[in-house]
Motif scaffolding. Structure first.
Motif, PDB file in Angstrom:
ATOM      1  N   VAL A  13       1.097  -1.182  -0.018  1.00  0.00           N
ATOM      2  CA  VAL A  13      -0.200   0.022   0.006  1.00  0.00           C
ATOM      3  C   VAL A  13       0.888   1.103  -0.245  1.00  0.00           C
ATOM      4  O   VAL A  13       1.825   1.266   0.810  1.00  0.00           O
ATOM      5  N   LEU A  67      -5.134   6.042  -0.296  1.00  0.00           N
ATOM      6  CA  LEU A  67      -4.083   5.032  -0.218  1.00  0.00           C
ATOM      7  C   LEU A  67      -4.411   4.290  -1.604  1.00  0.00           C
ATOM      8  O   LEU A  67      -5.344   3.864  -2.293  1.00  0.00           O
ATOM      9  N   ARG A  92      -3.335   0.617  -3.386  1.00  0.00           N
ATOM     10  CA  ARG A  92      -3.050  -0.901  -3.080  1.00  0.00           C
ATOM     11  C   ARG A  92      -2.456  -1.329  -4.483  1.00  0.00           C
ATOM     12  O   ARG A  92      -3.582  -1.208  -5.569  1.00  0.00           O
TER      13      ARG A  92
END
Ligand code: MN
Length: 298
Positions: free
Chosen positions: A145, A152, A154
């Motif tokens: 991440v 964020l 991922r």
């Protein structure tokens, strides 16, 4: 029904509804008539069960693939994957199922009654030198991440800011889910030699000032050093891209190949031979190949 917004902002494409099974209609985002691939990414379906009425389950019986990787990614719900290599793997949100079909594999996917099914399935075309490799399957429960400041990222496959996914990739590419932790503008660094597209999923976004509604795809092209995405807190987007694929690719049914003859051979193998193996637990249930009546050309 795709609407095209040209210019420096990019091109916006709408999805089309495709009935996958009696219970599930998906929104097909890629390929588009005017946009077949983004890097090696060549196919994208978005499925969301709460738009389907009372049923909306994913229940896809054994079917074959060649020449591609399938990427399964969930926002909610749970799916069970079973394949002809003997893998039996449940996948939940935040996890990655990556199946490399190579020379051939068969699999089945079934949603579990746990939360509303909402997810994506991508295909990545394998480059010519890798497309006949042995089939394999990977499940990654933990992915890197990257904190983008207000969101964020991922990383499913490829890398961002030096954080690399453990998933196997066979050409230079990247795919990431971006989730906003607060409302504002998120800046994502890009690799200028890659072409990119961004899928809005769940709510509208604004990218470089252009509005992108839910389940629309914004094709960004290449030669960009970053993209600025205006997101509400909790909003989700999926950004993917890669080096443009300089190979003529044929897509037909569940196959990615290079020639019409290869498609005929793969279709006949599914119908009449054991080349794609057996997915345990389904008995005689399998998805029959549709007739291939037209001549396929790249
Ligand atoms: Mn499949």
């Amino acid at each position: 029904m795709s609407d095209l917004l040209t210019g420096a902002r990019g091109e916006v494409y709408g999805p089309r509804a495709v009935r996958l099974t009696d219970d599930l209609t998906v929104l097909r985002v890629l390929p588009q008539r005017e946009r077949r691939t983004v890097g090696a990414w060549c196919f994208l379906d978005r499925y969301r069960a709460d738009e389907q009425g009372p049923s909306g389950a994913l229940d896809v019986w054994p079917h074959p693939h060649i020449g591609l990787q399938t990427v399964t990614w969930l926002f909610s719900g749970e799916v069970r994957h079973r394949d002809s290599l003997g893998n039996d793997q449940h996948i939940r949100p935040g996890e990655l199922n990556l199946m490399t079909a190579g020379a051939g594999i068969s699999h089945a996917e079934t949603s579990m009654p746990r939360g509303v099914l909402h997810g994506l399935q991508f295909w990545i075309a394998l480059p010519d030198r890798e497309r006949l490799r042995a089939a394999s399957f990977e499940h990654h429960a933990s992915l890197p991440v990257v904190d983008l400041g207000g969101a964020l990222a991922r990383i499913l496959i490829g890398e961002l800011r030096g954080k690399a996914s453990p998933a196997s990739a066979f050409s230079p590419l990247v795919g990431m889910e971006i989730s906003a932790t607060r409302s504002g503008v998120v800046r994502v660094p890009l690799e200028p030699s890659f072409e990119y597209a961004l899928l809005s999923t769940g709510s509208a976004l604004a990218v470089n000032g252009a509005r992108v509604d839910d389940v629309k795809l914004l094709y960004l092209g290449s030669r960009r050093e970053r993209v600025e995405i205006e997101m509400e807190s909790g909003a989700l987007a999926f950004l993917f891209g890669g080096e443009p694929l300089h190979e003529p690719v044929l897509l037909w049914w569940n196959f990615v190949a290079r020639t019409h003859e290869e498609m005929i051979a793969a279709r006949n193998a599914w119908e009449h031979s054991g080349r794609f193996g057996i997915v345990a637990g389904f008995g005689d249930r399998r998805v029959p190949a549709p007739p291939l009546t037209m001549r396929l050309r790249p």
